[in-house]
Enzyme design. Structure first.
Site, mmCIF file in Angstrom:
data_model
loop_
_atom_site.group_PDB
_atom_site.id
_atom_site.type_symbol
_atom_site.label_atom_id
_atom_site.label_comp_id
_atom_site.label_asym_id
_atom_site.label_seq_id
_atom_site.Cartn_x
_atom_site.Cartn_y
_atom_site.Cartn_z
ATOM 1 N N GLU A 167 16.830 31.875 139.767
ATOM 2 C CA GLU A 167 15.902 30.999 140.502
ATOM 3 C C GLU A 167 15.093 31.348 141.774
ATOM 4 O OE1 GLU A 167 14.129 25.956 140.620
ATOM 5 O OE2 GLU A 167 16.433 26.475 141.658
ATOM 6 N N LYS A 200 9.236 25.657 134.448
ATOM 7 C CA LYS A 200 10.461 24.852 134.276
ATOM 8 C C LYS A 200 9.498 23.082 133.834
ATOM 9 C CE LYS A 200 13.458 21.869 137.287
ATOM 10 N NZ LYS A 200 13.735 22.525 138.999
ATOM 11 N N CYS A 208 17.841 25.547 137.099
ATOM 12 C CA CYS A 208 18.622 23.588 137.696
ATOM 13 C C CYS A 208 18.371 22.855 137.200
ATOM 14 C CB CYS A 208 16.636 24.062 139.079
ATOM 15 S SG CYS A 208 18.243 23.361 140.764
#
Length: 560
Positions: free
Chosen positions: A305, A369, A428
């Site tokens: 990321e 995301k 994440c």
């Protein structure tokens, strides 16, 4: 037993008739009933026990990683709430939760000040407050020891389920299961996911509390607790009986690039070009080693990321750099990038970048995301929260959720030789959410990539806490999981939870391994959220029955 000893009540009486005193054969000595002893001294003893238990539970988590202490922390809270009122139980739960979260997540405020850290810790502790109010009822559940354990385990699972889903999508950090990635209990994740692991830890902790209480009440010597302690160990070790996969349908060679950043903290991307350059350089060096016969040719290359916070879809220089790295290594690279738009938003995305082609298009080449982090990637109710901290305006533009874009909603990308590798992208903190990981595997992912950036948390335990979650996900899904960070700690984790490669912290490294690809679904992936719902419902139903029985006894006394 001497004629002056306490005759302990039967198991059923211990838990369903808690308010009745033990039978005293003679009056020479007072009862050593644990709750009465504490009451006669001070409520401070219980508060101290709750606080100490919260700290003990923190010690079980990665960073300290004393995982056997997790049931000890649960046991301490159970003992503290034994025989108290619901209101005092709520206070004990709050103290327990506050100490636990203040110690577990100080990295929240390392670069933004104490307020976010304390505010989040208090918020999370409120869920433990509600659970603490119900724990006294657990001890009065009918059904003897079995009812006690089911009610306690179910209550813990229910608390974690609610805390991990509301508000703003919840914050699942600190689940009991996430302390167990290196414990025998981790094997249970392949059957019932993280909720079953948390249930087992809660059951073991409550059983430990029951053993301590029985020994105390019976004035027994500590060695009399032996059979009970064996039962606790059996609960914690049952996961060893579950076979975990070590092979797959095929294998692939994966390389994960940890490029590092020029500086830590919130301004890690102040030199965004330097971050991108680091990942390009490390990839070019890998390509050179492959040409020289010093490294194996990878089939899949993964970047973390924020590897390119310069939008490569609109910046020609960034695109040229990434293309140079991709062409040199000769296989697609999954890059983590921040994209401009749509409108005044930004997007946290994973993009498959192909040799000679550039950025892939279509649902199998991009992923946005789905669960941006509140107060980090977007600010809900910005005007309201600005009254508490001006730092909310550090987030100048909100990240949009991939659910709103409706593009590749589960993040499965085709990579590898002839696009035969199906990589499930998890970005994440998404790794902490059961459904996001599970849906990717159900959609056909044969391996998982957890792209993350830990630069904003400095030299804290956040990175190893997240790595432990990835390890539990590997066992839960039966998939190889590559947890790749800009700064570490990164790791390549095999389907049985074994770590094949691991990086340091704030280093530039390339992790390489040949890993299995699997298509078979674990039981946990097949049954989905059902274990969580069933265990929660069972625990709450037992507690509801206990509350109804207690109310009837109260009404009966009033009518007598």
């Amino acid at each position: 037993m001497s004629d002056s000893a306490v005759v302990p009540p039967g198991i059923g009486e211990t838990f369903s008739r808690e308010a009745e005193p033990a039978v005293i054969v003679t009056q020479h000595k007072p009862s050593r009933s644990f709750p009465d002893s504490l009451k006669s001294r001070s409520t401070w003893a219980r508060l101290a026990l709750a606080a100490a238990s919260g700290f003990v539970l923190y010690l079980a988590f990665p960073g300290i990683d004393l995982w056997p202490l997790a049931p000890v922390g649960v046991a301490g809270l159970a003992l503290a709430t034994h025989g108290v009122s619901k209101k005092f139980g709520a206070l004990l739960g709050f103290v327990f939760g506050l100490v636990f979260f203040l110690r577990l997540i100080p990295w929240i405020g390392i670069f933004v000040g104490a307020f976010p850290w304390i505010a989040l810790s208090v918020t999370e502790a409120l869920y433990l407050t509600a659970m603490g109010a119900l724990l006294p009822l657990v001890w009065r559940v009918r059904g003897g020891l079995g009812g006690l354990l089911l009610a306690s385990g179910g209550l813990w699972v229910a608390q974690e389920m609610i805390r991990g889903s509301w508000p703003f999508g919840g914050f699942p950090w600190g689940r009991l299961a996430f302390s167990q990635s290196e414990a025998p209990t981790a094997g249970l994740a392949s059957i019932g996911g993280a909720p079953l692991v948390s249930f087992a830890v809660a059951v073991a902790g409550t059983l430990l509390a029951w053993v301590v209480l029985k020994v105390w009440q019976a004035r027994a010597l500590p060695w009399r607790a032996g059979p009970g302690l064996v039962a606790v160990l059996a609960v914690m070790g049952v996961g060893l009986l579950i076979p975990l996969p070590t092979e797959g349908d095929s294998t692939t060679r994966v390389a994960a690039i940890q490029g590092n950043v020029p500086r830590i903290g919130l301004d890690f991307n102040a030199q965004r070009r330097a971050v991108l350059d680091n990942h390009v350089q490390a990839t070019l060096e890998l390509a050179e080693r492959v040409r020289n016969g010093e490294a194996e040719q990878p089939d899949v290359v993964l970047w973390p990321e924020n590897a390119s916070d310069i939008d490569p879809l609109i910046n020609a220089d960034a695109a040229a750099e990434i293309s140079a790295a991709t062409d040199a290594i000769g296989v697609p690279i999954l890059i983590g990038a921040v994209l401009q738009g749509p409108d005044d938003h930004v997007t946290n995305a994973g993009i498959v970048w192909r040799p000679s082609e550039g950025a892939g298009t279509g649902d199998d080449s991009t992923y946005a995301k789905r669960h941006p982090a509140p107060f980090a990637e977007y600010i809900p109710y910005r005007d309201f929260f600005r009254n508490f901290s001006k730092k909310v305006d550090l987030v100048t533009r909100d990240f949009i959720s991939g659910d709103e874009l409706r593009e590749n909603p589960v993040g499965v990308m085709r990579m590898g030789v002839d696009d035969q590798v199906r990589v499930g992208d998890v970005i994440c903190f998404e790794v902490a959410y059961d459904s996001l990981v599970r849906e990717s595997v159900q959609a056909g992912a044969t391996m998982l990539a957890v792209q993350t950036n830990n630069a904003t948390f400095g030299y804290t335990a956040e990175s190893v806490q997240q790595l432990a979650q990835s390890r539990l996900r590997a066992i839960e899904t039966g998939r190889t999981v590559v947890n790749i960070s800009t700064v570490g700690v990164s790791g390549i984790i095999l389907p049985d939870g074994t770590t094949a490669a691991r990086s340091g912290h704030y280093t530039q490294e390339v992790l390489e391994a040949t890993v299995p690809l699997r298509t078979e679904l674990t039981i946990a992936t097949r049954v989905g959220a059902w274990p969580e719902w069933i265990l929660s419902a069972l625990g709450l139903a037992l507690l509801a029955g206990s509350a109804v029985a207690a109310r009837r006894r109260t009404d009966d006394r009033k009518t007598q």
